[in-house]
Design an enzyme around this catalytic site. Sequence first.
Site, short mmCIF file in Angstrom:
data_model
loop_
_atom_site.label_atom_id
_atom_site.label_comp_id
_atom_site.label_asym_id
_atom_site.label_seq_id
_atom_site.Cartn_x
_atom_site.Cartn_y
_atom_site.Cartn_z
N MET A 278 8.44 39.22 15.33
CA MET A 278 7.97 40.62 15.40
C MET A 278 8.04 41.31 14.04
O MET A 278 8.43 42.48 13.96
CB MET A 278 8.83 41.41 16.42
N ASP B 113 11.36 30.97 24.31
CA ASP B 113 12.62 30.75 25.02
C ASP B 113 13.13 32.09 25.53
O ASP B 113 13.08 33.08 24.81
CB ASP B 113 13.64 30.13 24.06
N ALA C 272 9.27 30.26 19.47
CA ALA C 272 8.18 30.36 18.49
C ALA C 272 8.56 29.72 17.15
O ALA C 272 7.73 29.06 16.51
CB ALA C 272 7.80 31.81 18.29
N GLY D 192 0.66 30.55 16.72
CA GLY D 192 1.14 29.20 16.49
C GLY D 192 1.02 28.29 17.69
O GLY D 192 1.17 28.73 18.83
N LYS E 138 4.39 43.94 27.80
CA LYS E 138 5.31 43.88 26.66
C LYS E 138 4.53 43.73 25.38
O LYS E 138 4.86 42.92 24.54
CB LYS E 138 6.28 42.70 26.77
N GLY F 172 7.27 34.04 27.15
CA GLY F 172 6.86 33.21 26.02
C GLY F 172 8.08 32.63 25.32
O GLY F 172 9.16 33.22 25.35
N ASP G 91 4.72 37.78 31.07
CA ASP G 91 4.51 38.63 29.89
C ASP G 91 3.17 38.38 29.24
O ASP G 91 2.49 37.40 29.53
CB ASP G 91 5.53 38.25 28.81
#
Length: 464
Positions: free
Chosen positions: A387, A307, A336, A416, A274, A305, A252
């Site tokens: 998001m 999990d 994240a 991050g 994506k 990215g 991705d």
Amino acid sequence: MDYFPIFLKLSKQPCLVVGAGSCAARKIELLSRAGADITVVAHDISTQVAAMQVSHHLTIYRKYFEPTDLADFKLVISATNDKLVNENVSKCANKAGIWVNVVDSPTLCNFIFPAIVDRAPLTIAISSGGVSPVLARLLRQKIETVVPPTYGMLAKLAEKFRDTVKKQITIPSNRRIFWENVLQGRVAELIFSGQNESAERELTYAISQIESEINNKNNGEVYLIGAGPGAADLLTFRALRLMQQADVIVYDRLVSAEILDLARRDSDRIYVGKERSQHVLPQEEINELLVKLAKEGKRVARVKGGDPFIFGRGGEEIETLMEQNIAFQVVPGITAANGCASYAGIPLTHRDYAQSCVFVTGHLKDDSINLNWTQLAVPNQTIVIYMGLIGLEKICDALISHGSDPSLPIAVVEKGTTAQQRVIIGTLSTLPNKIRHETLKAPTLIIIGNVVSLHEKLNWFGHK
Ligand code: SAH
């Protein structure tokens, strides 16, 4: 690369050692292990070198070095304690186009010796390019601890069965999979524990098994891998191992070049995108692609990215794999929320500020965000929004209108855990306006709650 590593076939090759002290003895020992035909020229012969004459088949000349001594040698080592002699050997060898090493004088060498881990036929050579031999030696020690002496046996076993396997498993990729399984599976364990005969039996059995397996069905599988939030060294060991044995990497946008660099060099790479509302491949096609590749017998690393099971649609991907009877495994990654919180110095829970934490998506659908605002606008809770940047203003308004304190702290974490991480802090009432003046780059994560106030004190990364 200042020095190019190669492995020389020195067996029966004429090599000259000038000098016959303890340094020379060490080099003679090394050359001899490689089967070199060694001649020694030295005025003084130490008892150590003299004692090696028979055992190491040395030809010894008790004399001073002369340029004509170099004739016909492939390689020369000068190990005298006379600087002038060493310089002279180096100069003459260079002139005659012979590879020369002068012990402890990198400038007089055109090749240098690496630190060696000898597990013949397996050989590991380490070099610091002459900059820090100690560092190379320390690294050798580390490698020695993880590569047991029996590794050589394993290599010999592989050599013994190489032709048989080649004949029986004709497709190269299947052969590679076979050897990978053997060399890190039960056969290897048997060798490491000294049970060589059992290992041979096991390997013979494995050859007959794998043949029928390959003929009957494909052996492809999918690894659904969470690659973490950005920093490459936040990958798990398992993710790394599987990325290094995959034939194809399907990845991705959130998977960085740094992480892809760690995958097997000759693997195929397929980008499935994506970007927000701009998928390079729609989800259904990604699912199909994984099935197709696995059915071709490939080992597919589906790298995402964070999990795969947190806003990663990993569930949908494995559902299709299950329906199609394709073997797979899921490798969790640091999501994240965890990565950004840690690197921003914002604990997601805290005895004084938050006893619960929820992860939600702020993705806009038909220009609105469908979340249970009453449940979100409760005290002592941290809300992490994935998001959510586009909908940030709507999110803040909705929380305030459902009872949240307008002065509740909120953080936006941009990129991050990476070197470009930025953290912007505000409150529900001030942040939407504040970020209007910033050019924020995806990905960004939003953290809301009193824990955000700890950022000022606990910020350890980047100090931005
Ligand atoms: N499966 C991923 C999430 C995918 S959804 C995970 O577990 O992390 C994509 C969203 O994740 C982005 O829009 C952003 O909100 C968040 N995100 C992922 N990586 C991030 C990072 N390094 N910094 C900030 N946000 C990130």
